[in-house]
Design a protein around this motif. Structure first.
Motif, PDB file in Angstrom:
ATOM      1  N   VAL A 106     -71.357 -21.084-129.266  1.00  0.00           N
ATOM      2  CA  VAL A 106     -70.641 -22.498-128.857  1.00  0.00           C
ATOM      3  C   VAL A 106     -71.890 -22.996-127.861  1.00  0.00           C
ATOM      4  O   VAL A 106     -72.018 -22.580-126.870  1.00  0.00           O
ATOM      5  N   PRO A 107     -72.205 -24.564-128.393  1.00  0.00           N
ATOM      6  CA  PRO A 107     -73.190 -25.059-127.637  1.00  0.00           C
ATOM      7  C   PRO A 107     -72.392 -26.125-126.758  1.00  0.00           C
ATOM      8  O   PRO A 107     -70.995 -26.128-126.588  1.00  0.00           O
ATOM      9  N   LYS A 108     -73.132 -26.428-125.708  1.00  0.00           N
ATOM     10  CA  LYS A 108     -72.788 -27.434-124.721  1.00  0.00           C
ATOM     11  C   LYS A 108     -71.639 -26.802-123.631  1.00  0.00           C
ATOM     12  O   LYS A 108     -71.833 -26.843-122.499  1.00  0.00           O
ATOM     13  N   VAL A 109     -70.838 -26.437-124.280  1.00  0.00           N
ATOM     14  CA  VAL A 109     -69.562 -25.749-123.339  1.00  0.00           C
ATOM     15  C   VAL A 109     -70.229 -24.486-122.683  1.00  0.00           C
ATOM     16  O   VAL A 109     -69.767 -24.323-121.365  1.00  0.00           O
ATOM     17  N   ARG A 110     -70.761 -23.856-123.242  1.00  0.00           N
ATOM     18  CA  ARG A 110     -71.489 -22.584-122.589  1.00  0.00           C
ATOM     19  C   ARG A 110     -72.579 -23.005-121.487  1.00  0.00           C
ATOM     20  O   ARG A 110     -72.394 -22.440-120.542  1.00  0.00           O
ATOM     21  N   THR A 111     -73.154 -24.058-121.900  1.00  0.00           N
ATOM     22  CA  THR A 111     -74.083 -24.545-120.531  1.00  0.00           C
ATOM     23  C   THR A 111     -73.180 -24.829-119.441  1.00  0.00           C
ATOM     24  O   THR A 111     -73.470 -24.872-118.386  1.00  0.00           O
ATOM     25  N   LEU A 112     -72.091 -25.760-119.837  1.00  0.00           N
ATOM     26  CA  LEU A 112     -71.046 -26.101-118.626  1.00  0.00           C
ATOM     27  C   LEU A 112     -70.643 -25.023-117.914  1.00  0.00           C
ATOM     28  O   LEU A 112     -70.543 -25.077-116.690  1.00  0.00           O
ATOM     29  N   VAL A 113     -70.091 -24.049-118.577  1.00  0.00           N
ATOM     30  CA  VAL A 113     -69.699 -22.918-117.723  1.00  0.00           C
ATOM     31  C   VAL A 113     -70.594 -22.162-116.871  1.00  0.00           C
ATOM     32  O   VAL A 113     -70.576 -21.685-115.920  1.00  0.00           O
ATOM     33  N   TRP A 114     -71.991 -22.177-117.637  1.00  0.00           N
ATOM     34  CA  TRP A 114     -73.171 -21.555-116.795  1.00  0.00           C
ATOM     35  C   TRP A 114     -73.150 -22.363-115.479  1.00  0.00           C
ATOM     36  O   TRP A 114     -73.350 -22.244-114.411  1.00  0.00           O
ATOM     37  N   GLY A 115     -73.154 -23.973-115.424  1.00  0.00           N
ATOM     38  CA  GLY A 115     -73.199 -24.646-114.473  1.00  0.00           C
ATOM     39  C   GLY A 115     -72.086 -24.310-113.276  1.00  0.00           C
ATOM     40  O   GLY A 115     -72.387 -24.457-112.327  1.00  0.00           O
ATOM     41  N   VAL A 116     -70.883 -24.193-113.908  1.00  0.00           N
ATOM     42  CA  VAL A 116     -69.804 -23.861-112.964  1.00  0.00           C
ATOM     43  C   VAL A 116     -70.203 -22.528-112.262  1.00  0.00           C
ATOM     44  O   VAL A 116     -69.915 -22.550-110.965  1.00  0.00           O
ATOM     45  N   ALA A 117     -70.583 -21.598-112.868  1.00  0.00           N
ATOM     46  CA  ALA A 117     -71.211 -20.289-112.220  1.00  0.00           C
ATOM     47  C   ALA A 117     -72.216 -20.525-111.344  1.00  0.00           C
ATOM     48  O   ALA A 117     -72.226 -20.047-110.219  1.00  0.00           O
ATOM     49  N   LEU A 118     -73.010 -21.494-111.530  1.00  0.00           N
ATOM     50  CA  LEU A 118     -74.272 -21.740-110.519  1.00  0.00           C
ATOM     51  C   LEU A 118     -73.630 -22.618-109.603  1.00  0.00           C
ATOM     52  O   LEU A 118     -74.025 -22.310-108.341  1.00  0.00           O
ATOM     53  N   LEU A 119     -72.740 -23.581-109.630  1.00  0.00           N
ATOM     54  CA  LEU A 119     -72.129 -24.056-108.402  1.00  0.00           C
ATOM     55  C   LEU A 119     -71.400 -23.137-107.370  1.00  0.00           C
ATOM     56  O   LEU A 119     -71.389 -23.184-106.278  1.00  0.00           O
ATOM     57  N   ALA A 120     -70.729 -22.106-108.261  1.00  0.00           N
ATOM     58  CA  ALA A 120     -70.294 -21.197-107.120  1.00  0.00           C
ATOM     59  C   ALA A 120     -71.064 -20.309-106.392  1.00  0.00           C
ATOM     60  O   ALA A 120     -70.848 -20.142-105.287  1.00  0.00           O
ATOM     61  N   LEU A 121     -72.257 -19.951-107.159  1.00  0.00           N
ATOM     62  CA  LEU A 121     -73.364 -19.365-106.283  1.00  0.00           C
ATOM     63  C   LEU A 121     -73.824 -19.968-105.140  1.00  0.00           C
ATOM     64  O   LEU A 121     -74.101 -19.581-104.081  1.00  0.00           O
ATOM     65  N   LEU A 122     -73.965 -21.421-105.589  1.00  0.00           N
ATOM     66  CA  LEU A 122     -74.375 -22.430-104.697  1.00  0.00           C
ATOM     67  C   LEU A 122     -73.556 -22.376-103.366  1.00  0.00           C
ATOM     68  O   LEU A 122     -73.892 -22.381-102.202  1.00  0.00           O
ATOM     69  N   VAL A 123     -72.262 -22.402-103.642  1.00  0.00           N
ATOM     70  CA  VAL A 123     -71.304 -22.218-102.542  1.00  0.00           C
ATOM     71  C   VAL A 123     -71.482 -21.066-101.697  1.00  0.00           C
ATOM     72  O   VAL A 123     -71.425 -21.173-100.316  1.00  0.00           O
ATOM     73  N   LEU A 124     -71.637 -19.792-102.453  1.00  0.00           N
ATOM     74  CA  LEU A 124     -71.757 -18.794-101.592  1.00  0.00           C
ATOM     75  C   LEU A 124     -73.043 -18.716-100.724  1.00  0.00           C
ATOM     76  O   LEU A 124     -72.800 -18.310 -99.595  1.00  0.00           O
ATOM     77  N   LEU A 125     -74.089 -19.232-101.268  1.00  0.00           N
ATOM     78  CA  LEU A 125     -75.304 -19.301-100.555  1.00  0.00           C
ATOM     79  C   LEU A 125     -75.026 -20.329 -99.443  1.00  0.00           C
ATOM     80  O   LEU A 125     -75.650 -20.157 -98.414  1.00  0.00           O
ATOM     81  N   GLY A 126     -74.523 -21.282 -99.894  1.00  0.00           N
ATOM     82  CA  GLY A 126     -74.256 -22.279 -98.603  1.00  0.00           C
ATOM     83  C   GLY A 126     -73.588 -21.685 -97.438  1.00  0.00           C
ATOM     84  O   GLY A 126     -73.968 -21.976 -96.287  1.00  0.00           O
ATOM     85  N   VAL A 127     -72.492 -21.074 -97.776  1.00  0.00           N
ATOM     86  CA  VAL A 127     -71.735 -20.462 -96.651  1.00  0.00           C
ATOM     87  C   VAL A 127     -72.850 -19.272 -95.921  1.00  0.00           C
ATOM     88  O   VAL A 127     -72.931 -19.110 -94.950  1.00  0.00           O
ATOM     89  N   LEU A 128     -73.412 -18.458 -96.695  1.00  0.00           N
ATOM     90  CA  LEU A 128     -74.154 -17.595 -96.109  1.00  0.00           C
ATOM     91  C   LEU A 128     -75.435 -18.093 -95.169  1.00  0.00           C
ATOM     92  O   LEU A 128     -75.615 -17.727 -94.111  1.00  0.00           O
ATOM     93  N   VAL A 129     -75.897 -19.291 -95.804  1.00  0.00           N
ATOM     94  CA  VAL A 129     -76.937 -19.876 -95.081  1.00  0.00           C
ATOM     95  C   VAL A 129     -76.628 -20.862 -93.761  1.00  0.00           C
ATOM     96  O   VAL A 129     -76.959 -20.679 -92.587  1.00  0.00           O
ATOM     97  N   PHE A 130     -75.652 -21.571 -94.095  1.00  0.00           N
ATOM     98  CA  PHE A 130     -75.074 -22.693 -93.201  1.00  0.00           C
ATOM     99  C   PHE A 130     -73.867 -22.577 -92.664  1.00  0.00           C
ATOM    100  O   PHE A 130     -73.379 -23.246 -91.700  1.00  0.00           O
ATOM    101  N   GLY A 131     -73.052 -21.497 -92.942  1.00  0.00           N
ATOM    102  CA  GLY A 131     -71.797 -21.489 -92.651  1.00  0.00           C
ATOM    103  C   GLY A 131     -71.425 -20.547 -91.567  1.00  0.00           C
ATOM    104  O   GLY A 131     -70.605 -20.150 -90.849  1.00  0.00           O
TER     105      GLY A 131
END
Length: 131
Positions: A106-131
């Motif tokens: 499945v194209p495009k949707v797969r990439t969107l789902v990957w992006g959601v996972a990346l954003l979640a990781l960025l939130v976690l890293l943001g809390v770790l570094v700045f929170g």
């Protein structure tokens, strides 16, 4: 148990699923003798589905260390919260959805789902570094 640690344990189960699915289809194509051998011989390219499962596994392996650092980091640093729990579950859920999407091609949707996972990781890293 912290949610982040539970998500890490489930991430390991998801890694096993990636590994087992990829090798099962690769073995189906190349045979059990190849699987049990030294695997030194040159082989024809994988079929489309087996190749997608290998790429999905490789992609998971590329981002899993970041998730381990972020998830374990918030626990060790004492920065777990409702936000980190939600981000952890979103990351794992997106990665779990990513596998069948890639498997099915499945194209495009797969990439969107990957992006959601990346954003979640960025939130976690943001809390770790700045929170």
């Amino acid at each position: 148990m912290a949610v982040a640690l539970l998500v890490l344990a489930l991430a390991a189960v998801l890694l096993l699923a990636h590994i087992m699915l990829a090798i099962r289809l690769k073995t189906r194509q190349y045979g059990a003798e190849w699987n049990m051998g030294a695997r030194d011989e040159a082989l024809p390219p994988l079929g489309p589905v087996a190749a997608r499962l290998e790429r999905a596994r490789d992609n998971y392996l590329e981002t899993l260390p970041i998730a381990v650092i972020a998830l374990f980091g918030v626990v060790v640093a004492g920065k777990t919260s409702e936000i980190t729990a939600i981000a952890a579950w979103i990351w794992l859920g997106a990665r779990a959805v990513y596998l069948p999407l890639y498997w099915a091609g499945v194209p495009k949707v797969r990439t969107l789902v990957w992006g959601v996972a990346l954003l979640a990781l960025l939130v976690l890293l943001g809390v770790l570094v700045f929170g």
